[in-house]
Design an enzyme around this catalytic site. Structure first.
Site, PDB file in Angstrom:
ATOM      1  N   GLU A  93     -13.340  24.985  18.525  1.00  0.00           N
ATOM      2  CA  GLU A  93     -13.134  25.415  17.142  1.00  0.00           C
ATOM      3  C   GLU A  93     -11.915  24.720  16.539  1.00  0.00           C
ATOM      4  O   GLU A  93     -10.913  24.502  17.219  1.00  0.00           O
ATOM      5  CB  GLU A  93     -12.916  26.935  17.087  1.00  0.00           C
ATOM      6  CG  GLU A  93     -14.154  27.760  17.376  1.00  0.00           C
ATOM      7  CD  GLU A  93     -15.045  27.935  16.152  1.00  0.00           C
ATOM      8  OE1 GLU A  93     -14.718  27.363  15.086  1.00  0.00           O
ATOM      9  OE2 GLU A  93     -16.059  28.649  16.278  1.00  0.00           O
ATOM     10  N   HIS A 136     -21.683  22.000  15.114  1.00  0.00           N
ATOM     11  CA  HIS A 136     -22.396  23.280  15.071  1.00  0.00           C
ATOM     12  C   HIS A 136     -23.592  23.172  14.134  1.00  0.00           C
ATOM     13  O   HIS A 136     -24.631  23.816  14.348  1.00  0.00           O
ATOM     14  CB  HIS A 136     -21.434  24.370  14.598  1.00  0.00           C
ATOM     15  CG  HIS A 136     -21.924  25.755  14.855  1.00  0.00           C
ATOM     16  ND1 HIS A 136     -21.244  26.883  14.432  1.00  0.00           N
ATOM     17  CD2 HIS A 136     -23.029  26.237  15.487  1.00  0.00           C
ATOM     18  CE1 HIS A 136     -21.903  27.964  14.791  1.00  0.00           C
ATOM     19  NE2 HIS A 136     -22.991  27.603  15.428  1.00  0.00           N
ATOM     20  N   ASP A 153     -21.086  24.120   9.790  1.00  0.00           N
ATOM     21  CA  ASP A 153     -19.805  23.499  10.090  1.00  0.00           C
ATOM     22  C   ASP A 153     -19.964  22.436  11.196  1.00  0.00           C
ATOM     23  O   ASP A 153     -20.914  22.503  11.975  1.00  0.00           O
ATOM     24  CB  ASP A 153     -18.798  24.573  10.536  1.00  0.00           C
ATOM     25  CG  ASP A 153     -19.237  25.328  11.792  1.00  0.00           C
ATOM     26  OD1 ASP A 153     -18.523  25.274  12.803  1.00  0.00           O
ATOM     27  OD2 ASP A 153     -20.306  25.971  11.779  1.00  0.00           O
TER      28      ASP A 153
END
Length: 403
Positions: A93, A136, A153
């Protein structure tokens, strides 16, 4: 839905151990998924420390590239929205917001992530290429009902070509496009590839977008159209638009291809190139091949060539057949995606060798392998899966110098 797995993992310390993935139980780790948080570094860490929610293996800070490991890589993290993908991947992330990605994805963040990815590649044997380092937004929904709601994203502002160069896998070769039936890698550049997208308030959780507005910005994609014309409608993915046209909305992943993705050439007309995409023939502006590089040594899979042959079924997961599960283990649902298929005569790039279907139960670490193998293919903006026995595989010959 997958069978019962027990409680989710707490970021950083499992609520319940998921077991060793890479070698002790034979589950392969073959991909890395790039995310953005849609929030701050601190908010992600707080979220991932809450039991029963989502998680990722690493979080990267924007300002200086600092990294926090939230889940041991031997453990499964719930980051991709697809349990099959979670089983075989590591999630990273990034602090930031996809609608404002260019202002958040800093050079320090790119460089730190590149070093992390190189380490993970060496440790787990993950190839350093775009087929195994994905966004993603490239992860397919596991069921027909979930495809349209999958995340988009890190969005159009993640500079894939720059990032791949940092990991030592730059796009190589002269720009151009080979003959019909050959393969191209999408390579439009970034800073000079300016695209216009519509950003609406629901796309931007920062609150900086009070009303829908067009924004022109550097981008990692090119638009896809239904015909070789700038006035032709944008292609509409059937999961999003049910047969309607696509849009230039920033979250409309169905009408774009991203840098590094590979597709089979389906036609050429003037400055336009066609590819097989999502069961259709779609076109993008590609004067003198400026947005593509011919790809070599790539495996492609084809559907049947007989007219009237039913389309090859496309899947969002790779679970064994129900009869292959031992007694006492609930079988995960394996069903084709109802809106997709590969009609006769079409061809798609296989992103890896076919792999056995499998499933994992973390309550006792049980791994169930099926007898069939599936290919992961670059089906549309996202990957998808097809059974090895349903397609014919071949290596295309892209002679050097074709333009």
């Amino acid at each position: 839905m997958p069978g019962d797995r027990g409680p989710l993992l707490r970021a950083g310390r499992p609520v319940q151990r998921s077991g060793l993935r890479p070698s002790a139980n034979g589950i392969r780790i073959d991909s890395i998924v790039i995310h953005d948080i849609e929030g701050s570094y601190e908010s992600a860490i707080a979220t991932f420390q809450t039991a029963g929610g989502s998680s990722a293996h690493y979080v990267m800070r924007s300002a200086d590239g600092a990294v926090t490991q939230m889940v041991p890589t031997k453990d499964l993290a719930f980051h991709a929205g697809n349990y099959s993908t979670n089983m075989h991947s590591i999630g990273i992330e990034h602090e930031g917001f996809a609608a404002h990605g260019a202002t958040w994805y800093s050079e320090a963040q790119y460089e730190a992530t590149a070093e992390l990815v190189k380490y993970l590649s060496e440790r787990f044997g993950i190839p350093l290429d775009r087929q195994h380092i994905i966004g993603h937004d490239n992860v397919v929904g596991p069921t027909s009902a979930t495809v349209s709601g999958m995340h988009w994203d890190p969005g159009p502002s993640w500079d894939w070509e720059h990032f791949l160069a940092l990991v030592g896998a730059p796009a190589e070769g002269r720009h151009g496009v080979g003959p019909v039936g050959s393969v191209v890698t999408i390579a439009p550049g970034f800073e000079q590839n300016r695209q216009t997208v519509e950003v609406c308030p629901s796309d931007d959780p920062t609150g900086a977008t009070p009303a829908c507005a067009d924004v022109e910005q550097p981008a990692n994609f090119v638009y896809l159209r239904t015909a070789p014309s700038a006035t032709a409608p944008l292609f509409g993915d059937r999961a999003i638009h049910s047969g309607g046209d696509g849009t230039d909305r920033i979250n409309d992943w169905g009408s774009t291809v991203r840098a590094g993705q590979q597709f089979v050439v389906a036609g050429k007309r003037g400055a336009w190139t066609a590819i097989w995409f999502s069961g259709s023939k779609v076109w993008f502006h590609n004067p003198k091949g400026r947005n593509t590089i011919p790809a070599h040594g790539v495996t492609i899979v084809r559907s049947g060539t007989t007219t009237g042959t039913p389309p090859v079924k496309v899947y969002g997961s790779s679970y064994p057949d129900a009869a292959e599960y031992p007694a006492g283990y609930g079988a995960s649902t394996q069903a084709p995606l109802s809106m997709y298929g590969i009609p006769s005569g079409q061809a798609y790039v296989a992103t890896a060798a076919p792999a056995l279907t499998d499933d994992y139960f973390k309550a006792d670490g049980k791994v169930v392998f099926g007898a069939k193998k599936m290919y992961t293919i670059q089906y549309n903006h996202r990957t998808a899966l097809v059974y090895e026995g349903d397609v014919t595989a071949q290596h295309p010959a892209n002679p050097p110098g074709h333009r």
